[in-house]
Write an enzyme that holds these catalytic residues in place. Sequence first.
Site, PDB file in Angstrom:
ATOM      1  N   GLN A 103      -6.630   0.916   1.546  1.00 24.45           N
ATOM      2  CA  GLN A 103      -5.254   0.733   1.071  1.00 24.45           C
ATOM      3  C   GLN A 103      -4.322   0.551   2.274  1.00 24.45           C
ATOM      4  OE1 GLN A 103      -4.293   3.752  -2.279  1.00 24.45           O
ATOM      5  NE2 GLN A 103      -5.993   4.657  -1.136  1.00 24.45           N
ATOM      6  N   ASN A 104      -4.853   0.770   3.454  1.00 22.42           N
ATOM      7  CA  ASN A 104      -4.026   0.763   4.660  1.00 22.42           C
ATOM      8  C   ASN A 104      -3.739  -0.654   5.134  1.00 22.42           C
ATOM      9  OD1 ASN A 104      -4.275   3.480   4.442  1.00 22.42           O
ATOM     10  ND2 ASN A 104      -5.757   3.704   6.097  1.00 22.42           N
ATOM     11  N   HIS A 121      -3.937  -3.692  -0.050  1.00 18.62           N
ATOM     12  CA  HIS A 121      -2.474  -3.750   0.015  1.00 18.62           C
ATOM     13  C   HIS A 121      -1.985  -4.660   1.133  1.00 18.62           C
ATOM     14  CE1 HIS A 121      -2.473   0.458  -2.058  1.00 18.62           C
ATOM     15  NE2 HIS A 121      -2.696  -0.518  -2.913  1.00 18.62           N
ATOM     16  N   CYS A 132       9.443 -20.085   0.533  1.00 19.65           N
ATOM     17  CA  CYS A 132       8.462 -21.191   0.407  1.00 19.65           C
ATOM     18  C   CYS A 132       7.042 -20.750   0.728  1.00 19.65           C
ATOM     19  CB  CYS A 132       8.882 -22.350   1.319  1.00 19.65           C
ATOM     20  SG  CYS A 132       8.713 -21.970   3.085  1.00 19.65           S
ATOM     21  N   CYS A 153      12.474 -23.598   5.841  1.00 20.03           N
ATOM     22  CA  CYS A 153      13.520 -23.649   4.792  1.00 20.03           C
ATOM     23  C   CYS A 153      14.644 -22.658   5.033  1.00 20.03           C
ATOM     24  CB  CYS A 153      12.883 -23.387   3.417  1.00 20.03           C
ATOM     25  SG  CYS A 153      12.499 -21.641   3.161  1.00 20.03           S
ATOM     26  N   GLY A 190      -9.108  10.273   2.736  1.00 18.77           N
ATOM     27  CA  GLY A 190      -7.732  10.194   3.222  1.00 18.77           C
ATOM     28  C   GLY A 190      -6.775   9.536   2.268  1.00 18.77           C
ATOM     29  N   THR A 191      -7.012   9.712   0.956  1.00 20.07           N
ATOM     30  CA  THR A 191      -6.054   9.165   0.001  1.00 20.07           C
ATOM     31  C   THR A 191      -5.663  10.219  -1.016  1.00 20.07           C
ATOM     32  OG1 THR A 191      -5.581   7.431  -1.617  1.00 20.07           O
ATOM     33  CG2 THR A 191      -7.883   8.155  -1.459  1.00 20.07           C
ATOM     34  N   SER A 192      -4.381  10.218  -1.355  1.00 20.51           N
ATOM     35  CA  SER A 192      -3.877  11.182  -2.349  1.00 20.51           C
ATOM     36  C   SER A 192      -4.238  10.724  -3.754  1.00 20.51           C
ATOM     37  CB  SER A 192      -2.349  11.283  -2.233  1.00 20.51           C
ATOM     38  OG  SER A 192      -1.785   9.997  -2.506  1.00 20.51           O
ATOM     39  N   ALA A 234     -10.757  13.922   8.265  1.00 15.02           N
ATOM     40  CA  ALA A 234     -11.862  12.944   8.247  1.00 15.02           C
ATOM     41  C   ALA A 234     -12.458  12.747   9.643  1.00 15.02           C
ATOM     42  CB  ALA A 234     -11.345  11.617   7.712  1.00 15.02           C
TER      43      ALA A 234
HETATM   44  C1  BV8 Z   1       0.677  -2.914  -9.354  1.00  9.40           C
HETATM   45  C2  BV8 Z   1       1.677  -1.349   1.160  1.00  9.40           C
HETATM   46  C3  BV8 Z   1       0.523  -4.258 -11.197  1.00  9.40           C
HETATM   47  C4  BV8 Z   1       3.064  -1.353   1.648  1.00  9.40           C
HETATM   48  C5  BV8 Z   1       1.526   0.228  -0.683  1.00  9.40           C
HETATM   49  C6  BV8 Z   1       6.565   2.116 -11.758  1.00  9.40           C
HETATM   50  C7  BV8 Z   1       7.143   0.979 -11.202  1.00  9.40           C
HETATM   51  C8  BV8 Z   1       6.378   0.030 -10.505  1.00  9.40           C
HETATM   52  C9  BV8 Z   1       5.011   0.229 -10.367  1.00  9.40           C
HETATM   53  C10 BV8 Z   1       4.478   1.375 -10.900  1.00  9.40           C
HETATM   54  C11 BV8 Z   1       5.209   2.307 -11.595  1.00  9.40           C
HETATM   55  N1  BV8 Z   1       4.388   3.304 -11.988  1.00  9.40           N
HETATM   56  C12 BV8 Z   1       3.137   3.037 -11.557  1.00  9.40           C
HETATM   57  C13 BV8 Z   1       3.175   1.870 -10.938  1.00  9.40           C
HETATM   58  C14 BV8 Z   1       2.072   1.228 -10.333  1.00  9.40           C
HETATM   59  C15 BV8 Z   1       2.266   1.434  -8.828  1.00  9.40           C
HETATM   60  C16 BV8 Z   1       1.888   2.872  -8.523  1.00  9.40           C
HETATM   61  O1  BV8 Z   1       0.720   3.211  -8.541  1.00  9.40           O
HETATM   62  N2  BV8 Z   1       2.895   3.708  -8.213  1.00  9.40           N
HETATM   63  C17 BV8 Z   1       2.596   5.090  -7.923  1.00  9.40           C
HETATM   64  C18 BV8 Z   1       3.555   5.614  -6.835  1.00  9.40           C
HETATM   65  C19 BV8 Z   1       2.713   5.895  -9.202  1.00  9.40           C
HETATM   66  N3  BV8 Z   1       1.368   0.509  -8.219  1.00  9.40           N
HETATM   67  C20 BV8 Z   1       1.849  -0.700  -7.886  1.00  9.40           C
HETATM   68  O2  BV8 Z   1       2.999  -1.056  -7.981  1.00  9.40           O
HETATM   69  C21 BV8 Z   1       0.777  -1.635  -7.363  1.00  9.40           C
HETATM   70  N4  BV8 Z   1       0.873  -2.876  -8.047  1.00  9.40           N
HETATM   71  O3  BV8 Z   1       0.394  -1.961 -10.036  1.00  9.40           O
HETATM   72  O4  BV8 Z   1       0.841  -4.144  -9.842  1.00  9.40           O
HETATM   73  C22 BV8 Z   1       1.638  -4.956 -11.837  1.00  9.40           C
HETATM   74  C23 BV8 Z   1       2.507  -5.752 -11.074  1.00  9.40           C
HETATM   75  C24 BV8 Z   1       3.507  -6.417 -11.722  1.00  9.40           C
HETATM   76  C25 BV8 Z   1       3.665  -6.258 -13.097  1.00  9.40           C
HETATM   77  C26 BV8 Z   1       2.787  -5.424 -13.799  1.00  9.40           C
HETATM   78  C27 BV8 Z   1       1.784  -4.776 -13.172  1.00  9.40           C
HETATM   79  C28 BV8 Z   1       1.002  -1.910  -5.892  1.00  9.40           C
HETATM   80  C29 BV8 Z   1       0.711  -0.645  -5.098  1.00  9.40           C
HETATM   81  C30 BV8 Z   1       0.702  -0.978  -3.617  1.00  9.40           C
HETATM   82  C31 BV8 Z   1       1.964  -0.475  -2.984  1.00  9.40           C
HETATM   83  N5  BV8 Z   1       1.869  -0.692  -1.537  1.00  9.40           N
HETATM   84  N6  BV8 Z   1       1.385  -0.029   0.612  1.00  9.40           N
HETATM   85  C32 BV8 Z   1       3.184  -0.538   2.914  1.00  9.40           C
HETATM   86  O5  BV8 Z   1       2.203   0.044   3.392  1.00  9.40           O
HETATM   87  O6  BV8 Z   1       4.302  -0.523   3.434  1.00  9.40           O
HETATM   88  S1  BV8 Z   1       1.158   1.747  -1.261  1.00  9.40           S
HETATM   89  C33 BV8 Z   1       1.013   2.924  -0.068  1.00  9.40           C
HETATM   90  O7  BV8 Z   1       0.439   4.034  -0.768  1.00  9.40           O
HETATM   91  C34 BV8 Z   1       0.032   2.646   1.081  1.00  9.40           C
HETATM   92  O8  BV8 Z   1      -0.751   1.487   0.917  1.00  9.40           O
HETATM   93  C35 BV8 Z   1      -0.882   3.873   0.989  1.00  9.40           C
HETATM   94  O9  BV8 Z   1      -2.119   3.668   1.538  1.00  9.40           O
HETATM   95  C36 BV8 Z   1      -0.945   3.973  -0.468  1.00  9.40           C
HETATM   96  C37 BV8 Z   1      -1.635   5.121  -1.099  1.00  9.40           C
HETATM   97  O10 BV8 Z   1      -1.212   6.259  -0.476  1.00  9.40           O
HETATM   98  P1  BV8 Z   1      -2.342   7.014   0.384  1.00  9.40           P
HETATM   99  O11 BV8 Z   1      -3.028   6.017   1.233  1.00  9.40           O
HETATM  100  O12 BV8 Z   1      -3.171   7.811  -0.537  1.00  9.40           O
HETATM  101  O13 BV8 Z   1      -1.461   7.867   1.340  1.00  9.40           O
HETATM  102  P2  BV8 Z   1      -0.783   9.258   0.980  1.00  9.40           P
HETATM  103  O14 BV8 Z   1       0.190   9.585   2.061  1.00  9.40           O
HETATM  104  O15 BV8 Z   1      -0.349   9.255  -0.445  1.00  9.40           O
HETATM  105  O16 BV8 Z   1      -2.004  10.290   1.072  1.00  9.40           O
HETATM  106  C38 BV8 Z   1      -2.594  10.529   2.319  1.00  9.40           C
HETATM  107  C39 BV8 Z   1      -3.682  11.536   2.058  1.00  9.40           C
HETATM  108  O17 BV8 Z   1      -4.376  11.747   3.274  1.00  9.40           O
HETATM  109  C40 BV8 Z   1      -3.143  12.884   1.597  1.00  9.40           C
HETATM  110  O18 BV8 Z   1      -3.838  13.280   0.424  1.00  9.40           O
HETATM  111  C41 BV8 Z   1      -3.477  13.822   2.777  1.00  9.40           C
HETATM  112  O19 BV8 Z   1      -3.885  15.111   2.319  1.00  9.40           O
HETATM  113  C42 BV8 Z   1      -4.646  13.118   3.395  1.00  9.40           C
HETATM  114  N7  BV8 Z   1      -4.842  13.373   4.824  1.00  9.40           N
HETATM  115  C43 BV8 Z   1      -3.907  13.733   5.739  1.00  9.40           C
HETATM  116  N8  BV8 Z   1      -4.509  13.871   6.953  1.00  9.40           N
HETATM  117  C44 BV8 Z   1      -5.829  13.576   6.782  1.00  9.40           C
HETATM  118  C45 BV8 Z   1      -6.043  13.259   5.425  1.00  9.40           C
HETATM  119  N9  BV8 Z   1      -7.254  12.938   4.942  1.00  9.40           N
HETATM  120  C46 BV8 Z   1      -8.280  12.934   5.797  1.00  9.40           C
HETATM  121  N10 BV8 Z   1      -8.169  13.205   7.129  1.00  9.40           N
HETATM  122  C47 BV8 Z   1      -6.954  13.540   7.640  1.00  9.40           C
HETATM  123  N11 BV8 Z   1      -6.852  13.839   8.954  1.00  9.40           N
HETATM  124 ZN    ZN Z   2      10.477 -21.010   3.882  1.00  9.08          ZN
END
Ligand code: BV8
Ligand code: ZN
Length: 252
Positions: A103-104, A121, A132, A153, A190-192, A234
């Site tokens: 997802q990164n 992502h 464009c 553009c 490493g994902t929530s 991890a």
């Molecule tokens: C979609 C790129 C279909 C950008 C990212 C309401 C409105 C709009 C959408 C929604 C909605 N409700 C639900 C949705 C769907 C939405 C969604 O899931 N929302 C969530 C918040 C509820 N999803 C979407 O919108 C997706 N598209 O559904 O389209 C659609 C479209 C149009 C019309 C109809 C349907 C798109 C989702 C992608 C968003 N983009 N990133 C950027 O990076 O800037 S998401 C972002 O979150 C990152 O990619 C990140 O990777 C991702 C997930 O988070 P995690 O990676 O899990 O990171 P997080 O911090 O949460 O967790 C880290 C974990 O690591 C923790 O648990 C921690 O304990 C652990 N950790 C910490 N240290 C360590 C460790 N683990 C191991 N070792 C360590 N040392």
């Molecule tokens: Zn353009």
Amino acid sequence: MIKIELPDEMLQTLVKANNVAVLTGAGISAESGIQTFRDPQGLWAKFNPVELASMDGFMSNPNLVWDWYQYRREIISKAKPNPGHIAIAEMKNLFPKFTLITQNVDRLHQRAGSDNVIELHGNIVENYCVSCNTPFLENIDFENKELPKCKKCGGLIRPNVVWFGEMLPYDALQDANSVAETADFFFSIGTSAEVYPAANLPIIAKNHGAYVVEINPNATSISGYMNQTFNYPAGEVLPLFINDIKKIKGEK
Ligand code: BV8
Ligand code: ZN
């Protein structure tokens, strides 16, 4: 380095596995100094994700969103892959079939040597024109706070990431789903597991008979479905997996 015994039954299942898959999230890059999204000091803690990582957010404040990505690009450019990335990169040589889904957007997996990475992502390196779609290939230095404009553009330039409310790249999601359906061993690292559809993948794998392992210092909403959970960083647990797999295989 943590001292834990990996369960033998799990290791035997892993060594016999033909088709191993890994899903990573921001946590795999935490030990490289890149903040996660949802941890208390995470990126989202300071900013509202929908405000920054969405088309609406970008269109209503393009310079703020561009700045945020420039800030992250600078941090990523100084970061190095950590032992977790490196261990995952080694996995491709240990199993008949291995697939990494992430997802990164930071491309640290690729810098650690992983290839054919399924990027659900997008990535923070590439940019394109919102009007464009022409790829924006100019070099952008981090100091340049001015949001660049399309040479063709004059449209606004955005990073090639998937924002909230945007569809994931069709092929990437198709490939990730079929990998989850066919894996016999699946790691969620490493994902929530809060962002969909990526968060479905470990459950799809489990429902199709895979042995599923979660590596995360904190419990998540999918921990209860896992065959094994390791609540450690991890970068500390994954090298133990590599050592034990090589030992069982009699490899150096
Ligand atoms: C979609 C790129 C279909 C950008 C990212 C309401 C409105 C709009 C959408 C929604 C909605 N409700 C639900 C949705 C769907 C939405 C969604 O899931 N929302 C969530 C918040 C509820 N999803 C979407 O919108 C997706 N598209 O559904 O389209 C659609 C479209 C149009 C019309 C109809 C349907 C798109 C989702 C992608 C968003 N983009 N990133 C950027 O990076 O800037 S998401 C972002 O979150 C990152 O990619 C990140 O990777 C991702 C997930 O988070 P995690 O990676 O899990 O990171 P997080 O911090 O949460 O967790 C880290 C974990 O690591 C923790 O648990 C921690 O304990 C652990 N950790 C910490 N240290 C360590 C460790 N683990 C191991 N070792 C360590 N040392
Ligand atoms: Zn353009």
